[in-house]
Design a protein around this motif. Structure first.
Motif, PDB file in Angstrom:
ATOM      1  N   THR A   1     -13.269  -0.596  39.063  1.00  0.00           N
ATOM      2  CA  THR A   1     -13.724  -0.640  40.450  1.00  0.00           C
ATOM      3  C   THR A   1     -14.390  -1.961  40.776  1.00  0.00           C
ATOM      4  OG1 THR A   1     -15.876   0.250  39.865  1.00  0.00           O
ATOM      5  CG2 THR A   1     -14.139   1.826  40.390  1.00  0.00           C
ATOM      6  N   ASP A   2     -14.539  -2.789  39.772  1.00  0.00           N
ATOM      7  CA  ASP A   2     -15.260  -4.035  39.970  1.00  0.00           C
ATOM      8  C   ASP A   2     -14.350  -5.197  39.589  1.00  0.00           C
ATOM      9  OD1 ASP A   2     -16.893  -6.187  40.037  1.00  0.00           O
ATOM     10  OD2 ASP A   2     -18.428  -5.372  38.704  1.00  0.00           O
ATOM     11  N   ALA A   3     -14.118  -6.055  40.556  1.00  0.00           N
ATOM     12  CA  ALA A   3     -13.212  -7.182  40.334  1.00  0.00           C
ATOM     13  C   ALA A   3     -13.730  -8.115  39.243  1.00  0.00           C
ATOM     14  CB  ALA A   3     -13.010  -7.962  41.636  1.00  0.00           C
ATOM     15  N   ASN A   4     -15.051  -8.086  39.017  1.00  0.00           N
ATOM     16  CA  ASN A   4     -15.636  -9.034  38.064  1.00  0.00           C
ATOM     17  C   ASN A   4     -16.023  -8.391  36.738  1.00  0.00           C
ATOM     18  OD1 ASN A   4     -15.614 -11.140  40.084  1.00  0.00           O
ATOM     19  ND2 ASN A   4     -17.251  -9.943  41.057  1.00  0.00           N
ATOM     20  N   SER A   5     -15.697  -7.101  36.592  1.00  0.00           N
ATOM     21  CA  SER A   5     -16.181  -6.409  35.402  1.00  0.00           C
ATOM     22  C   SER A   5     -15.362  -6.765  34.174  1.00  0.00           C
ATOM     23  CB  SER A   5     -16.132  -4.900  35.615  1.00  0.00           C
ATOM     24  OG  SER A   5     -14.785  -4.482  35.683  1.00  0.00           O
ATOM     25  N   GLN A   6     -14.198  -7.359  34.401  1.00  0.00           N
ATOM     26  CA  GLN A   6     -13.359  -7.680  33.268  1.00  0.00           C
ATOM     27  C   GLN A   6     -13.333  -9.175  33.045  1.00  0.00           C
ATOM     28  OE1 GLN A   6      -9.870  -5.483  34.758  1.00  0.00           O
ATOM     29  NE2 GLN A   6      -9.856  -4.564  32.739  1.00  0.00           N
ATOM     30  N   ALA A   7     -13.605  -9.565  31.798  1.00  0.00           N
ATOM     31  CA  ALA A   7     -13.575 -10.983  31.488  1.00  0.00           C
ATOM     32  C   ALA A   7     -12.182 -11.536  31.817  1.00  0.00           C
ATOM     33  CB  ALA A   7     -13.886 -11.206  30.020  1.00  0.00           C
ATOM     34  N   ASN A   8     -11.174 -10.726  31.578  1.00  0.00           N
ATOM     35  CA  ASN A   8      -9.806 -11.197  31.736  1.00  0.00           C
ATOM     36  C   ASN A   8      -9.199 -10.694  33.043  1.00  0.00           C
ATOM     37  OD1 ASN A   8      -7.264 -12.099  31.450  1.00  0.00           O
ATOM     38  ND2 ASN A   8      -6.934 -11.208  29.419  1.00  0.00           N
ATOM     39  N   SER A   9      -9.201 -11.551  34.060  1.00  0.00           N
ATOM     40  CA  SER A   9      -8.699 -11.120  35.362  1.00  0.00           C
ATOM     41  C   SER A   9      -7.187 -10.965  35.347  1.00  0.00           C
ATOM     42  CB  SER A   9      -9.117 -12.105  36.445  1.00  0.00           C
ATOM     43  OG  SER A   9      -8.484 -13.345  36.220  1.00  0.00           O
ATOM     44  N   SER A  10      -6.549 -11.379  34.244  1.00  0.00           N
ATOM     45  CA  SER A  10      -5.092 -11.269  34.182  1.00  0.00           C
ATOM     46  C   SER A  10      -4.657  -9.814  34.032  1.00  0.00           C
ATOM     47  CB  SER A  10      -4.536 -12.100  33.030  1.00  0.00           C
ATOM     48  OG  SER A  10      -4.860 -11.491  31.802  1.00  0.00           O
ATOM     49  N   LEU A  11      -5.617  -8.900  33.852  1.00  0.00           N
ATOM     50  CA  LEU A  11      -5.264  -7.487  33.784  1.00  0.00           C
ATOM     51  C   LEU A  11      -4.915  -6.948  35.160  1.00  0.00           C
ATOM     52  CD1 LEU A  11      -7.833  -6.166  31.182  1.00  0.00           C
ATOM     53  CD2 LEU A  11      -5.377  -6.490  30.908  1.00  0.00           C
ATOM     54  N   PHE A  12      -5.281  -7.696  36.201  1.00  0.00           N
ATOM     55  CA  PHE A  12      -4.909  -7.298  37.556  1.00  0.00           C
ATOM     56  C   PHE A  12      -3.592  -7.965  37.941  1.00  0.00           C
ATOM     57  CE2 PHE A  12      -9.659  -7.209  37.587  1.00  0.00           C
ATOM     58  CZ  PHE A  12      -9.801  -5.835  37.725  1.00  0.00           C
ATOM     59  N   LYS A  13      -2.802  -7.299  38.759  1.00  0.00           N
ATOM     60  CA  LYS A  13      -1.485  -7.840  39.115  1.00  0.00           C
ATOM     61  C   LYS A  13      -1.626  -9.082  39.988  1.00  0.00           C
ATOM     62  CE  LYS A  13       0.753  -3.355  38.581  1.00  0.00           C
ATOM     63  NZ  LYS A  13      -0.423  -2.455  38.585  1.00  0.00           N
ATOM     64  N   VAL A  14      -2.681  -9.100  40.798  1.00  0.00           N
ATOM     65  CA  VAL A  14      -3.036 -10.311  41.534  1.00  0.00           C
ATOM     66  C   VAL A  14      -4.519 -10.558  41.268  1.00  0.00           C
ATOM     67  CG1 VAL A  14      -3.432 -11.283  43.845  1.00  0.00           C
ATOM     68  CG2 VAL A  14      -1.305 -10.067  43.357  1.00  0.00           C
ATOM     69  N   ASP A  15      -4.848 -11.777  40.895  1.00  0.00           N
ATOM     70  CA  ASP A  15      -6.240 -12.122  40.607  1.00  0.00           C
ATOM     71  C   ASP A  15      -7.103 -11.836  41.849  1.00  0.00           C
ATOM     72  OD1 ASP A  15      -8.653 -13.331  40.103  1.00  0.00           O
ATOM     73  OD2 ASP A  15      -7.788 -15.172  39.259  1.00  0.00           O
ATOM     74  N   PRO A  16      -8.090 -10.922  41.722  1.00  0.00           N
ATOM     75  CA  PRO A  16      -8.913 -10.595  42.898  1.00  0.00           C
ATOM     76  C   PRO A  16      -9.578 -11.812  43.534  1.00  0.00           C
ATOM     77  CG  PRO A  16      -9.248  -8.960  41.180  1.00  0.00           C
ATOM     78  CD  PRO A  16      -8.401 -10.041  40.573  1.00  0.00           C
ATOM     79  N   SER A  17      -9.878 -12.824  42.736  1.00  0.00           N
ATOM     80  CA  SER A  17     -10.537 -14.003  43.314  1.00  0.00           C
ATOM     81  C   SER A  17      -9.580 -14.757  44.246  1.00  0.00           C
ATOM     82  CB  SER A  17     -11.055 -14.935  42.217  1.00  0.00           C
ATOM     83  OG  SER A  17      -9.986 -15.597  41.580  1.00  0.00           O
ATOM     84  N   VAL A  18      -8.279 -14.639  44.004  1.00  0.00           N
ATOM     85  CA  VAL A  18      -7.299 -15.269  44.907  1.00  0.00           C
ATOM     86  C   VAL A  18      -7.375 -14.616  46.288  1.00  0.00           C
ATOM     87  CG1 VAL A  18      -4.811 -15.530  45.378  1.00  0.00           C
ATOM     88  CG2 VAL A  18      -5.716 -16.041  43.090  1.00  0.00           C
TER      89      VAL A  18
END
Lengths: 284, 284
Positions: B241-258
């Protein structure tokens, strides 16, 4: 849940797929893992597409040939005409050069727009055109759409029809991917499958292809995806993770139980139908 | 984050919107609440569309006029030709009869396919055609797409181009919805806006339209949506539920920071640009 009837297009979907330039099945690339990953990723696309169609009301005039001059002349609903024209553009753009994509209508349009690409195929040529697009078409308009869209008419017929097409395309790709599932399973146990295919033993094939435990996992996972993707995410509120945790399923954009039943009653059985038909042509 | 360059189509987008049959702004239907609900719901559609484009590799030949015979002849990339032909079908299907939808290219195609519908407009006619589709087009192909799609070429040009069109359409609808935002704000404080419009005071208008606290909420909410909708949901695993909770943002299909940056640097500023341009024509 009551299923409301919608007038469906009378025109039969033509199921011919042109298989020009088909090469022999390649042995690399296709495995149980890649097949499973593909099917799991398509679940997200299916849930997204259903949620997006649910954004618009039913827009009934779009589905009734009597509601437009063109429809009356051609005896086809607006949605059918829209899908025919859209698929023709996509055919021209080469979409159906990949065997993963199967149109609902057949086109004699050369892929003139697309840059060239050398597609290889993992499928056995004589069985590659097996598909159940006609069943998917009826299922979508007769059963699924009335459970997705609320009654009403906002005039956004083209946008709603485009959302219908997105649903149909991913359901078609997902269900007709049964050809790839069957190919992988065939390669994994050629002896058993060959004898069942030669005996034309459909029941035994269905049994061999069925894993109820795995199907249960898939059904409950897509239900969960419908809840996770179809909720109203707020900055500070909790994220719903359980499709059944809320008494009021109307808080989800698409009722998760609709997606559970879609998979249990339609997607999984139709996929198995594709698998069996593919296998019955696997030795042609 | 590095932004890779892509050859963009040279053809200028024509921004003419045919405003035939425009009625005067209706007073019902449009409120701060409906506008906010619309924008919030569009966030989901934007995130879905970005996730779906990220499913396919970059497919560079689709963006280079030199890669197809048609492209060389017409000096346009495959994607541009595909979007032109798709928009022409959608125009014929009446998509652009609703002022919420603005094409990237202008068409002289009558809406022959669509059932009739009596659209009313909430917009002031002289300002209704304001849009920034040319900026959206460049932003999408030059900046956003290279951050969504991985390098590679799977030949699925038509499917990827269709996903591009879906992204462009929802970004266009969302950003150009600034016209509706401006109309509601204008009606809510006609006196203040009228004097700023008459003075052509852009800076004061921008200031009046800006709420940094609200913009911060939106940016963080879309980032959260990218995490919730773009994760791999498993049956038994936890839901991120937290875009920043994972060190590795590559686990998301699109980087939430994008998505956070897309909103902060492009969607919100371009919307404000639309709002200001609309207001500057609001007394014409």
């Amino acid at each position: 849940m009551a299923v409301r009837a919608i007038d469906t297009p009378l025109l039969l979907c033509t199921m011919v797929v042109v298989l020009t330039g088909l090469v022999s099945p390649s042995t690399a690339g296709l495995s149980l893992d890649t097949v499973r990953d593909f099917l799991t990723r398509e679940e997200d696309t299916i849930v997204f597409s259903l949620i997006e169609r649910a954004k618009y009301p039913l827009n009934r005039p779009a589905y009734d040939p009597l509601h437009s001059a063109a429809g009356r002349r051609l005896n086809a609903s607006f949605v059918e005409l829209f899908i025919r024209e859209s698929e023709a553009v996509q055919s021209k753009a080469g979409r159906y050069q990949s065997l993963q994509e199967i149109p609902f209508f057949a086109y004699r349009v050369p892929s003139a727009l697309a840059p060239p690409y050398n597609f290889t195929s993992d499928l056995y040529p004589a069985a590659a055109s097996v598909n159940v697009n006609d069943a998917i078409w009826s299922m979508y308009f007769d059963e699924l759409l009335p459970r997705l869209a609320k009654n009403g008419d906002d005039g956004n017929y083209a946008v709603a029809a485009d959302a219908d097409l997105a649903c149909l395309q991913v359901l078609s790709r997902r269900i007709n991917y049964g050809r790839y599932v069957a190919e992988v399973k065939f390669r994994g146990d050629q002896q058993t499958y060959t004898s069942l295919i030669q005996a034309k033993d459909r029941d035994a094939l269905v049994k061999l292809l069925t894993s109820e435990a795995q199907e249960d996992v898939v059904k409950r996972r897509v239900e969960k995806k419908a809840a996770v993707f179809g909720q109203s995410v707020t900055l500070d509120g909790p994220v719903q993770t359980d499709a059944n945790s809320q008494a009021n399923s109307s808080l989800f954009k698409v009722d998760p139980s609709v997606v559970y039943e879609l998979y249990g009653q339609r997607v999984i059985p139709l996929t198995k139908q594709v698998e069996v038909e593919y296998l019955l042509h696997r030795l042609d």
